[in-house]
Write a protein that holds these residues in place. Structure first.
Motif, short mmCIF file in Angstrom:
data_model
loop_
_atom_site.label_atom_id
_atom_site.label_comp_id
_atom_site.label_asym_id
_atom_site.label_seq_id
_atom_site.Cartn_x
_atom_site.Cartn_y
_atom_site.Cartn_z
N GLU A 142 0.85 -1.18 0.00
CA GLU A 142 0.00 0.00 0.00
C GLU A 142 0.89 1.23 0.00
OE1 GLU A 142 -4.10 0.76 2.14
OE2 GLU A 142 -2.46 1.23 3.49
N VAL A 143 0.70 2.10 -0.97
CA VAL A 143 1.58 3.25 -1.13
C VAL A 143 0.76 4.55 -1.16
CG1 VAL A 143 3.31 1.91 -2.36
CG2 VAL A 143 1.52 3.09 -3.65
N PRO A 144 1.38 5.66 -0.82
CA PRO A 144 0.68 6.95 -0.83
C PRO A 144 0.68 7.58 -2.22
CG PRO A 144 2.90 7.25 0.00
CD PRO A 144 2.74 5.77 -0.26
N VAL A 145 -0.40 8.29 -2.52
CA VAL A 145 -0.51 9.07 -3.75
C VAL A 145 -1.07 10.43 -3.36
CG1 VAL A 145 -1.39 9.16 -6.10
CG2 VAL A 145 -1.07 6.95 -5.00
N PHE A 146 -0.41 11.50 -3.82
CA PHE A 146 -0.84 12.86 -3.46
C PHE A 146 -1.42 13.59 -4.66
CE2 PHE A 146 2.05 11.92 -0.01
CZ PHE A 146 1.52 12.62 1.07
N LEU A 147 -2.11 14.67 -4.37
CA LEU A 147 -2.57 15.58 -5.42
C LEU A 147 -1.34 16.32 -5.92
CD1 LEU A 147 -4.95 16.81 -6.96
CD2 LEU A 147 -5.16 18.51 -5.14
N GLY A 148 -0.88 15.92 -7.08
CA GLY A 148 0.34 16.49 -7.65
C GLY A 148 0.69 15.76 -8.92
N ARG A 149 1.84 16.09 -9.47
CA ARG A 149 2.25 15.48 -10.74
C ARG A 149 3.72 15.72 -10.98
NH1 ARG A 149 1.79 16.95 -16.44
NH2 ARG A 149 1.38 15.07 -17.68
N ARG A 150 4.37 14.73 -11.58
CA ARG A 150 5.77 14.83 -12.01
C ARG A 150 6.71 15.27 -10.89
NH1 ARG A 150 6.93 17.26 -17.73
NH2 ARG A 150 8.65 15.75 -17.45
N GLY A 151 6.62 14.59 -9.75
CA GLY A 151 7.54 14.87 -8.66
C GLY A 151 7.22 16.10 -7.85
N LYS A 152 6.03 16.65 -8.02
CA LYS A 152 5.60 17.83 -7.26
C LYS A 152 4.30 17.52 -6.52
CE LYS A 152 8.63 21.07 -8.49
NZ LYS A 152 9.42 21.87 -7.53
N VAL A 153 4.15 18.08 -5.33
CA VAL A 153 2.89 18.01 -4.61
C VAL A 153 2.26 19.40 -4.66
CG1 VAL A 153 4.01 18.48 -2.37
CG2 VAL A 153 1.74 17.43 -2.44
N TYR A 154 0.98 19.46 -4.96
CA TYR A 154 0.29 20.75 -5.04
C TYR A 154 -0.23 21.12 -3.66
CZ TYR A 154 0.25 19.64 -10.05
OH TYR A 154 0.60 19.30 -11.34
N LEU A 155 0.16 22.27 -3.17
CA LEU A 155 -0.36 22.79 -1.90
C LEU A 155 -1.15 24.05 -2.18
CD1 LEU A 155 2.40 22.45 0.88
CD2 LEU A 155 0.41 21.00 0.42
N PHE A 156 -2.35 24.11 -1.60
CA PHE A 156 -3.25 25.25 -1.81
C PHE A 156 -3.38 26.04 -0.52
CE2 PHE A 156 -4.10 22.01 -4.86
CZ PHE A 156 -4.38 22.68 -6.04
N LYS A 157 -3.30 27.33 -0.64
CA LYS A 157 -3.32 28.19 0.55
C LYS A 157 -4.71 28.33 1.15
CE LYS A 157 0.70 30.79 -1.04
NZ LYS A 157 1.24 32.13 -1.43
N SER A 158 -5.72 27.87 0.45
CA SER A 158 -7.09 27.96 0.98
C SER A 158 -7.90 26.77 0.52
CB SER A 158 -7.76 29.25 0.49
OG SER A 158 -7.98 29.19 -0.92
#
Length: 301
Positions: A142-158
């Motif tokens: 079982e592995v983690p998958v984040f909202l992101g793409r191509r070695g980047k994770v997207y962080l939203f300020k709001s």
């Protein structure tokens, strides 16, 4: 009492909890020295998801493969030595371990039968393929998958920015999940409220470690290790996976803190082990990890 229980079942937060349970994705809050942001994380079997290829400019390792996955999966090895040194990343050895864990052979050609046109050989091929698929699935982690793409994770300020992006139809690693379309239809701004266990304060880690053993916040450091390992694997950041691998000084620190929180005789000896960890060494190691994570963040809105 019965009326109170019924009221709890009909509260609005239950709708939010139901959403995240149905889609098997969770909102996450990450605090970094550069700010606080929201993203999404899911856990799936490694055989069910494919991470997008990392952009070379992101600094993620191009050779991050099954060997690195094995390091990630084995991070909870018990009995790490108190004086463990951070060993170099041995790709050959780790690759052998990973292939063995996945039930695969180094040379795929060894299992392939000689080419033949008769039906018995075709049946044999199909049987072997099915067997290989079963073995790979059995060895999947079982592995983690984040909202992101191509070695980047997207962080939203709001939360508003996160929801707008989710509904935008943009391409990312989570869009391959079967439940993604359901989330797109149902998510609202009010749903972006991470639980306490999904809030990570990486911005406080280095300062806390520098404060000395008496003020170390075990929960803070343990949770930092959890999110760092997940990000290191999902974003293919080999230095993070290696630094927190089983037997490394930072992993031993993590194990000691977990044991210290359990209470009893085990906790007493764990606290003694914690005294062997240097404050500055631990702080330096974590500063490097947090720097790697910060470099892999794509801040949005």
């Amino acid at each position: 009492m019965a009326r109170s229980d019924h009221a709890d079942e009909t509260d609005e937060p239950t709708s939010t909890a139901t959403l995240w349970r149905d889609v098997e994705i969770d909102p996450v809050e990450i605090a970094l020295p550069s700010g606080v942001g929201y993203t999404l994380r899911a856990y799936r079997l490694s055989s069910e998801v494919t991470l997008s290829e990392a952009d070379p400019a992101s600094g993620s390792g191009d050779d991050f493969d099954a060997a690195s996955a094995e390091v990630f999966a084995s991070r909870r090895r018990p009995g790490a030595d108190d004086e463990a040194e951070l060993e170099p990343f041995d790709e050959d050895e780790l690759t052998k371990q990973a292939l063995a864990a996945g039930g695969r052979k180094d040379d795929d050609d060894e299992d392939e039968p000689a080419a033949a046109d008769d039906e018995s050989d075709e049946d044999s091929d199909e049987a072997e393929e099915e067997e290989e698929e079963d073995e790979e699935e059995a060895g999947a982690e079982e592995v983690p998958v984040f909202l992101g793409r191509r070695g980047k994770v997207y962080l939203f300020k709001s939360p508003e920015g996160l929801v707008d992006f989710v509904k935008s139809g943009a391409e990312h690693d989570l869009s391959q999940l079967d439940s993604w379309s359901d989330l797109v239809e149902r998510i609202t701004v009010d749903d972006v409220e991470p639980s306490e266990e999904d809030r990570y304060e990486l911005d406080l880690v280095v300062e806390n470690l520098r404060g000395g053993h008496d003020v170390w916040d075990h929960t803070l450091i343990i949770k930092a290790g959890e999110i760092a390992r997940d990000l290191g694997y999902a974003l293919r950041i080999e230095p993070i996976v290696n630094a927190l691998a089983s037997g490394s000084p930072l992993d031993d620190l993590d194990e000691s803190m977990r044991a210290a929180n359990e209470g009893g005789a085990k906790a007493f000896f764990a606290r003694r082990r914690l005294r062997k960890h240097g404050e500055q060494q631990a702080a330096l190691g974590w500063r490097t990890i947090i720097g790697k994570i910060s470099g892999a963040v794509d801040w949005r809105d």
